[in-house]
Every structure is written in C-alpha cells, then in structure tokens.
Design a protein around this motif. Structure first.
Motif, PDB file in Angstrom:
ATOM      1  N   PHE A  41       2.931   0.923 -10.669  1.00 58.71           N
ATOM      2  CA  PHE A  41       3.939   0.961  -9.608  1.00 58.71           C
ATOM      3  C   PHE A  41       4.532   2.357  -9.475  1.00 58.71           C
ATOM      4  CE2 PHE A  41       8.473   0.880  -8.524  1.00 58.71           C
ATOM      5  CZ  PHE A  41       8.403   0.378  -7.229  1.00 58.71           C
ATOM      6  N   LEU A  42       4.850   2.984 -10.607  1.00 61.20           N
ATOM      7  CA  LEU A  42       5.511   4.290 -10.595  1.00 61.20           C
ATOM      8  C   LEU A  42       4.610   5.403 -10.082  1.00 61.20           C
ATOM      9  CD1 LEU A  42       7.371   4.008 -14.007  1.00 61.20           C
ATOM     10  CD2 LEU A  42       8.378   3.812 -11.714  1.00 61.20           C
ATOM     11  N   THR A  43       3.306   5.232 -10.201  1.00 55.56           N
ATOM     12  CA  THR A  43       2.376   6.284  -9.771  1.00 55.56           C
ATOM     13  C   THR A  43       1.742   6.014  -8.414  1.00 55.56           C
ATOM     14  OG1 THR A  43       0.613   5.252 -11.064  1.00 55.56           O
ATOM     15  CG2 THR A  43       1.842   7.044 -12.117  1.00 55.56           C
ATOM     16  N   PRO A  48       5.956  -3.936  -8.115  1.00 52.91           N
ATOM     17  CA  PRO A  48       5.850  -3.955  -9.585  1.00 52.91           C
ATOM     18  C   PRO A  48       5.321  -5.307 -10.057  1.00 52.91           C
ATOM     19  CG  PRO A  48       8.149  -4.059  -8.910  1.00 52.91           C
ATOM     20  CD  PRO A  48       7.340  -3.866  -7.667  1.00 52.91           C
ATOM     21  N   SER A  49       4.558  -5.278 -11.121  1.00 56.46           N
ATOM     22  CA  SER A  49       3.995  -6.513 -11.683  1.00 56.46           C
ATOM     23  C   SER A  49       5.085  -7.328 -12.369  1.00 56.46           C
ATOM     24  CB  SER A  49       2.910  -6.165 -12.701  1.00 56.46           C
ATOM     25  OG  SER A  49       3.496  -5.561 -13.849  1.00 56.46           O
ATOM     26  N   PRO A  50       4.838  -8.618 -12.569  1.00 55.88           N
ATOM     27  CA  PRO A  50       5.805  -9.426 -13.323  1.00 55.88           C
ATOM     28  C   PRO A  50       6.053  -8.857 -14.729  1.00 55.88           C
ATOM     29  CG  PRO A  50       4.277 -10.861 -12.171  1.00 55.88           C
ATOM     30  CD  PRO A  50       3.766  -9.447 -12.006  1.00 55.88           C
ATOM     31  N   ALA A  51       5.013  -8.318 -15.366  1.00 61.40           N
ATOM     32  CA  ALA A  51       5.187  -7.720 -16.700  1.00 61.40           C
ATOM     33  C   ALA A  51       6.101  -6.497 -16.631  1.00 61.40           C
ATOM     34  CB  ALA A  51       3.837  -7.344 -17.301  1.00 61.40           C
ATOM     35  N   ALA A  81       9.215  12.984 -17.419  1.00 58.27           N
ATOM     36  CA  ALA A  81       8.817  14.388 -17.558  1.00 58.27           C
ATOM     37  C   ALA A  81       7.422  14.513 -18.182  1.00 58.27           C
ATOM     38  CB  ALA A  81       9.842  15.137 -18.407  1.00 58.27           C
ATOM     39  N   ASN A  82       7.058  13.575 -19.045  1.00 61.96           N
ATOM     40  CA  ASN A  82       5.758  13.613 -19.711  1.00 61.96           C
ATOM     41  C   ASN A  82       4.646  12.966 -18.899  1.00 61.96           C
ATOM     42  OD1 ASN A  82       6.676  14.980 -21.991  1.00 61.96           O
ATOM     43  ND2 ASN A  82       7.367  13.087 -22.942  1.00 61.96           N
ATOM     44  N   ASN A  83       4.988  12.353 -17.780  1.00 64.45           N
ATOM     45  CA  ASN A  83       4.006  11.716 -16.904  1.00 64.45           C
ATOM     46  C   ASN A  83       4.168  12.286 -15.501  1.00 64.45           C
ATOM     47  OD1 ASN A  83       2.686   9.421 -18.517  1.00 64.45           O
ATOM     48  ND2 ASN A  83       4.859   9.174 -18.974  1.00 64.45           N
ATOM     49  N   PRO A  84       3.519  13.443 -15.227  1.00 64.26           N
ATOM     50  CA  PRO A  84       3.747  14.117 -13.950  1.00 64.26           C
ATOM     51  C   PRO A  84       3.321  13.305 -12.721  1.00 64.26           C
ATOM     52  CG  PRO A  84       2.002  15.197 -15.215  1.00 64.26           C
ATOM     53  CD  PRO A  84       2.597  14.158 -16.089  1.00 64.26           C
ATOM     54  N   GLY A  85       2.524  12.258 -12.895  1.00 63.18           N
ATOM     55  CA  GLY A  85       2.112  11.434 -11.769  1.00 63.18           C
ATOM     56  C   GLY A  85       3.165  10.442 -11.315  1.00 63.18           C
ATOM     57  N   VAL A  86       4.251  10.320 -12.072  1.00 64.25           N
ATOM     58  CA  VAL A  86       5.309   9.378 -11.718  1.00 64.25           C
ATOM     59  C   VAL A  86       6.055   9.882 -10.483  1.00 64.25           C
ATOM     60  CG1 VAL A  86       7.542   8.430 -12.454  1.00 64.25           C
ATOM     61  CG2 VAL A  86       5.615   8.459 -14.036  1.00 64.25           C
ATOM     62  N   LYS A  87       6.146   9.008  -9.491  1.00 58.56           N
ATOM     63  CA  LYS A  87       6.885   9.333  -8.269  1.00 58.56           C
ATOM     64  C   LYS A  87       8.344   8.952  -8.509  1.00 58.56           C
ATOM     65  CE  LYS A  87       2.872   8.514  -5.413  1.00 58.56           C
ATOM     66  NZ  LYS A  87       2.215   7.606  -4.478  1.00 58.56           N
ATOM     67  N   LEU A  88       9.200   9.952  -8.500  1.00 58.56           N
ATOM     68  CA  LEU A  88      10.609   9.729  -8.831  1.00 58.56           C
ATOM     69  C   LEU A  88      11.290   8.755  -7.883  1.00 58.56           C
ATOM     70  CD1 LEU A  88      11.547  13.367  -9.848  1.00 58.56           C
ATOM     71  CD2 LEU A  88      10.949  11.453 -11.332  1.00 58.56           C
ATOM     72  N   GLU A  89      10.889   8.761  -6.616  1.00 51.99           N
ATOM     73  CA  GLU A  89      11.480   7.822  -5.667  1.00 51.99           C
ATOM     74  C   GLU A  89      11.114   6.378  -6.021  1.00 51.99           C
ATOM     75  OE1 GLU A  89       7.576   9.231  -3.886  1.00 51.99           O
ATOM     76  OE2 GLU A  89       9.249  10.172  -4.913  1.00 51.99           O
ATOM     77  N   MET A  90       9.912   6.174  -6.562  1.00 52.69           N
ATOM     78  CA  MET A  90       9.512   4.838  -6.985  1.00 52.69           C
ATOM     79  C   MET A  90      10.304   4.423  -8.234  1.00 52.69           C
ATOM     80  SD  MET A  90       7.606   4.182  -4.544  1.00 52.69           S
ATOM     81  CE  MET A  90       7.087   2.545  -4.947  1.00 52.69           C
ATOM     82  N   ALA A  91      10.519   5.374  -9.134  1.00 54.91           N
ATOM     83  CA  ALA A  91      11.295   5.082 -10.345  1.00 54.91           C
ATOM     84  C   ALA A  91      12.711   4.650  -9.979  1.00 54.91           C
ATOM     85  CB  ALA A  91      11.319   6.306 -11.257  1.00 54.91           C
ATOM     86  N   LEU A  93      13.631   3.163  -7.314  1.00 53.39           N
ATOM     87  CA  LEU A  93      13.587   1.854  -6.655  1.00 53.39           C
ATOM     88  C   LEU A  93      13.234   0.702  -7.599  1.00 53.39           C
ATOM     89  CD1 LEU A  93      11.696   2.693  -3.329  1.00 53.39           C
ATOM     90  CD2 LEU A  93      14.100   2.054  -3.585  1.00 53.39           C
ATOM     91  N   LEU A  94      12.732   1.024  -8.769  1.00 52.72           N
ATOM     92  CA  LEU A  94      12.194   0.009  -9.670  1.00 52.72           C
ATOM     93  C   LEU A  94      13.158  -1.146  -9.965  1.00 52.72           C
ATOM     94  CD1 LEU A  94       9.877  -1.011 -11.389  1.00 52.72           C
ATOM     95  CD2 LEU A  94      10.652   0.508 -13.216  1.00 52.72           C
ATOM     96  N   PRO A  95      14.396  -0.902 -10.398  1.00 58.41           N
ATOM     97  CA  PRO A  95      15.290  -2.039 -10.681  1.00 58.41           C
ATOM     98  C   PRO A  95      15.498  -2.931  -9.456  1.00 58.41           C
ATOM     99  CG  PRO A  95      16.185  -0.029 -11.616  1.00 58.41           C
ATOM    100  CD  PRO A  95      15.028   0.374 -10.738  1.00 58.41           C
ATOM    101  N   GLU A  96      15.693  -2.310  -8.294  1.00 56.00           N
ATOM    102  CA  GLU A  96      15.908  -3.072  -7.057  1.00 56.00           C
ATOM    103  C   GLU A  96      14.668  -3.904  -6.713  1.00 56.00           C
ATOM    104  OE1 GLU A  96      16.221  -2.095  -2.324  1.00 56.00           O
ATOM    105  OE2 GLU A  96      17.109  -0.661  -3.714  1.00 56.00           O
ATOM    106  N   LYS A  97      13.493  -3.305  -6.840  1.00 56.06           N
ATOM    107  CA  LYS A  97      12.242  -4.020  -6.539  1.00 56.06           C
ATOM    108  C   LYS A  97      12.055  -5.216  -7.469  1.00 56.06           C
ATOM    109  CE  LYS A  97       9.671  -1.751  -3.423  1.00 56.06           C
ATOM    110  NZ  LYS A  97       8.832  -2.379  -2.412  1.00 56.06           N
TER     111      LYS A  97
END
Length: 116
Positions: A41-43, A48-51, A81-91, A93-97
């Motif tokens: 989801f973050l990349t 996001p998956s149920p897990a 910071a250690n996962n440059p493929g992570v889209k910060l805007e997705m991060a 949104l994660l709790p809301e999603k």
C-alpha cells in the motif's frame, strides 16, 4: 553456593529488564513487524490489506503512553527513511484508510518529541 550465584544472576537479569534507561519502550522491530504488510500500500497505493490494517491497530494498541507514541513515531520515520519507495502521502493516509484513529501523526516533518 552455585544455586546462590544463579539466583543472584537471575535477579540481576530481571532487574535490568525492568529499568533500561535510553532504551525505547516500544522497539522499532515491533513496529516494523506490525507494519511490514503495509509496504504494498505504501509503495503502490490502492487499498491496505486486512493484515496491514491489523498492524496499524497493533500500533494503536502499543501507543498507550507519551513515550510509546514518541517511540512509534520515531520508528515510523526511520522505516520511511530506509525505504525510499514509500510514498509519504500514502503513509499519511494509512490510518484513515484502515478506519483507525492513530494517536501518532505520520509525517516526515513531525518532531516526535512534540507528541503528547
């Protein structure tokens, strides 16, 4: 004598586990394990998956004190910071999603020590 030495070592080991200054109250490994299933989801986005959402819920459960919230915040920032493929805007949104109100803001600009 041997039994007394072993007993003393056990007591010292237990005492060191109770009070460990400078050690995070929530280890980053625990936060990373909770959120590892969120990487797709973050990349790539989508849903996001149920897990993943269960992991977000686990982080909410861990965030019981100010110190815990600050530790979780620091762990999330370090993981991003250690996962440059992570889209910060997705991060962000994660709790809301996941439908979870997380008491830890997800943002690279947050000062984790400011979280109460």
């Amino acid at each position: 004598m041997k039994a007394q030495v072993i007993s003393a070592l056990v007591i010292l080991a237990l005492a060191s586990l109770m009070v460990r200054p400078g050690v995070a109250s929530v280890p980053c490994g625990q936060v990373d394990s909770a959120l590892i299933s969120c990487l797709p989801f973050l990349t790539h986005g989508g849903d996001p998956s149920p897990a993943c959402c269960a992991g977000v819920g686990n982080c909410k459960t861990m965030a019981t004190t100010t110190e815990n919230k600050q530790d979780i915040c620091s762990c999330i920032k370090a993981a991003a910071a250690n996962n440059p493929g992570v889209k910060l805007e997705m991060a962000a949104l994660l709790p809301e999603k996941c439908g979870i109100s997380l008491d830890v803001p997800i943002s690279p600009s947050i000062d984790c020590k400011s979280i109460k």
